[in-house]
Design an enzyme around this catalytic site. Sequence first.
Site, PDB file in Angstrom:
ATOM      1  CG  ASP A   1      27.988 -32.414  36.602  1.00 39.60           C
ATOM      2  OD1 ASP A   1      27.858 -33.547  36.091  1.00 39.60           O
ATOM      3  OD2 ASP A   1      28.622 -31.490  36.058  1.00 39.60           O
TER       4      ASP A   1
ATOM      5  CD  GLN B   1      31.679 -30.023  29.995  1.00 38.27           C
ATOM      6  OE1 GLN B   1      30.526 -30.426  29.844  1.00 38.27           O
ATOM      7  NE2 GLN B   1      32.680 -30.845  30.280  1.00 38.27           N
TER       8      GLN B   1
ATOM      9  CE  LYS C   1      28.312 -33.630  29.653  1.00 43.49           C
ATOM     10  NZ  LYS C   1      29.264 -32.788  30.374  1.00 43.49           N
TER      11      LYS C   1
END
Length: 299
Positions: A121, A98, A54
């Site tokens: 997200d 994460q 990422k």
Amino acid sequence: MSPQIIDGKAFAATVREQVKDYTHGLKQQHGITPGLAVVLVGDDPASQVYVRSKGKHTVEAGMNSYEHLLSADTSEAELLALIHQLNADPAVHGILVQLPLPPHLNEALVINAIDPSKDVDGFHISNVGLLATGQKAMVPCTPLGCLMMIREYCGILTGLNAVVAGRSHIVGKPMAQLLLAENCTVTVVHSQTRNLPDILRSADIVVAAVGKPLFVQADWIKPGATVIDVGINRVEQEDGTTRLVGDVDFESVKEVAGAITPVPGGVGPMTIACLLANTVTACCRLNALPEPGFLNPIT
Ligand code: NAD
């Protein structure tokens, strides 16, 4: 009729290029560089690989990447303090924690501490609600990537039968919401569903997100259907090596489907591309600037 193999890698490269161009424009015209902060707690090797990837793609797209690598014994209070700091930081437009988090940390509490407008997200409860009610939300990256590919291959989706296999918060449920917003007739099947193959046979669009290697069989698929395989499963082979396979039995299903994503090289690359896209979207919204139209999934 040979099926179209949907090249997620090439598609993702195009999206990343569009993101890069838009980012360049934001810098040139407004002096703003989108910034993405990624927080990793612990040393899970798979998560470390995702976070590195990422960061690399964020920088390649011309954005700022801020990595926060915290030890596995980080307390909830310390993690929440970092999130509050990132919420308040004007250089940070996207925040991603994460998952999974170590078991002593409350995942829902942590995710809901993120400023919803920076929740790239799309897991914050506010964004879940906005998406469910057809309002402007941050949309979870994996279903957003799936929708982009489905639109590309099916065109207008109104009236099509879509079956989503799996009802997780991160893939199945938001995928179903997005397809509903496109006027599909949507069915969600899951581990307790009866007659799952019969339901799949009615589908013009199948999205498989169950986490079971090669689960979806060729005789469950309507000829010509579009099949999107979200699954990422590592299976051991006879020679002791491992290989990645999806939730769809690709070799047999491709003989029936009209279009199908491979694993690897299908949905996976689109997920990261959509994370970058969401960061640009968040940056535009936070600065009251026009959003890149090519990324807006809610019509
Ligand atoms: P999950 O484990 O949270 O959910 C799995 C879902 O599948 C559940 O809703 C369950 O009801 C359903 N299910 C389980 N067994 C079933 C069965 N026999 N029949 C029908 N449904 C069944 O998984 P998830 O997080 O949604 O991920 C699903 C898969 O997608 C995993 O392989 C994961 O690694 C992969 N994934 C890929 C990406 C990507 O970027 N490509 C992103 C997220 C997840």
